[in-house]
Enzyme design. Sequence first.
Site, PDB file in Angstrom:
ATOM      1  N   LYS A 176       0.828  -1.211   0.000  1.00  0.00           N
ATOM      2  CA  LYS A 176       0.000   0.000   0.000  1.00  0.00           C
ATOM      3  C   LYS A 176       0.863   1.263   0.000  1.00  0.00           C
ATOM      4  O   LYS A 176       0.520   2.269  -0.639  1.00  0.00           O
ATOM      5  CB  LYS A 176      -0.927  -0.002   1.218  1.00  0.00           C
ATOM      6  CG  LYS A 176      -1.823   1.246   1.355  1.00  0.00           C
ATOM      7  CD  LYS A 176      -2.702   1.462   0.136  1.00  0.00           C
ATOM      8  CE  LYS A 176      -3.851   2.431   0.367  1.00  0.00           C
ATOM      9  NZ  LYS A 176      -3.534   3.710   0.930  1.00  0.00           N
ATOM     10  N   GLU A 183       0.732   6.556  -6.878  1.00  0.00           N
ATOM     11  CA  GLU A 183      -0.408   7.482  -6.984  1.00  0.00           C
ATOM     12  C   GLU A 183       0.083   8.934  -7.050  1.00  0.00           C
ATOM     13  O   GLU A 183      -0.422   9.734  -7.852  1.00  0.00           O
ATOM     14  CB  GLU A 183      -1.314   7.276  -5.779  1.00  0.00           C
ATOM     15  CG  GLU A 183      -2.492   8.205  -5.653  1.00  0.00           C
ATOM     16  CD  GLU A 183      -3.171   8.016  -4.306  1.00  0.00           C
ATOM     17  OE1 GLU A 183      -3.133   8.955  -3.493  1.00  0.00           O
ATOM     18  OE2 GLU A 183      -3.725   6.927  -4.065  1.00  0.00           O
TER      19      GLU A 183
END
Length: 303
Positions: A176, A183
């Site tokens: 993550k 991102e």
Amino acid sequence: MKKEIGLIGLGKMGKNMALRLLGRNWKVIVYDKNPRPKKELSKKRAISVDSPEDLIKRLSPPRLIWLMIPAGKPVDEVLFRKGGLIYFLKKGDIVIDGGNSFYLDSIKRSKKLAKKGIEFFDVGVSGGPEGARKGACLMIGGKKRNFEKLKPLFRDLATKNGFQFFEGVGAGHFVKMVHNGIEYGMMQSIAEGFNLIRSAPFKLDLKRVADVYNYGSVIQSRLMDWLKKAFEKHGENLQDVSGKVSHTGEGEWTVKVAKKWKIKVKVIEDSFQFRVSSQKKPNYTGKILSALREQFGHHKVKR
């Protein structure tokens, strides 16, 4: 497995995850310092309690606890402070940290809990509040022996085919962490590109550019769809959106880990540094980044 869980942390993500589980016939016991989400969830059949100790008492052993709280000190306080969960949990109980914790912190916490025979899983959750309600992407780390029995929980929380297990405590939060670093880079590229389009000698409708990019193009994405919605909400000039871009830690962690391992992550590093510098030098590129953060994470972006 029995469909019973304790959920601590009822912010934008935790509250929606509780609602999703309630809709799938789970018995959900909830706790948060803020009484408002507890009251709202009580109306939806959740059992609201006034302390972590009360939450433990309402669960039948072996207990399953999901933490959805900010990374860092708040997690340690809930787990290990005097009166924290570790004083009430028993051998065989399971703790899942679904927040954005640093993966090395997750490894340390797992070792502390293991001394009492408490199993620990780290789960990276992507998709924002909307994903938490309608089905999230879950990146799961831990020991394989208990993953199989937890599959019904992950299946109920995830979007279709939206969860994967990675063996090793800390692996879920590591995956993550890198996800958030990627991102940063993707968002930065979109923001810089649209800043360039805005400066072109043509009268270009940015909403229509974002729209056409999102039908069959190579850069079609949820981010592009969110950008179109941001333009629709705030106007193409994003007048009421701040050009100062916040960051929550994972992009910085990605850069630091890469440097420690002597791996170049120039795009991610530059996008992180842009967010830092935007605090003193806000601009239109920053406005686009802030507007995107509002769309997927409901972050505050008003000037």
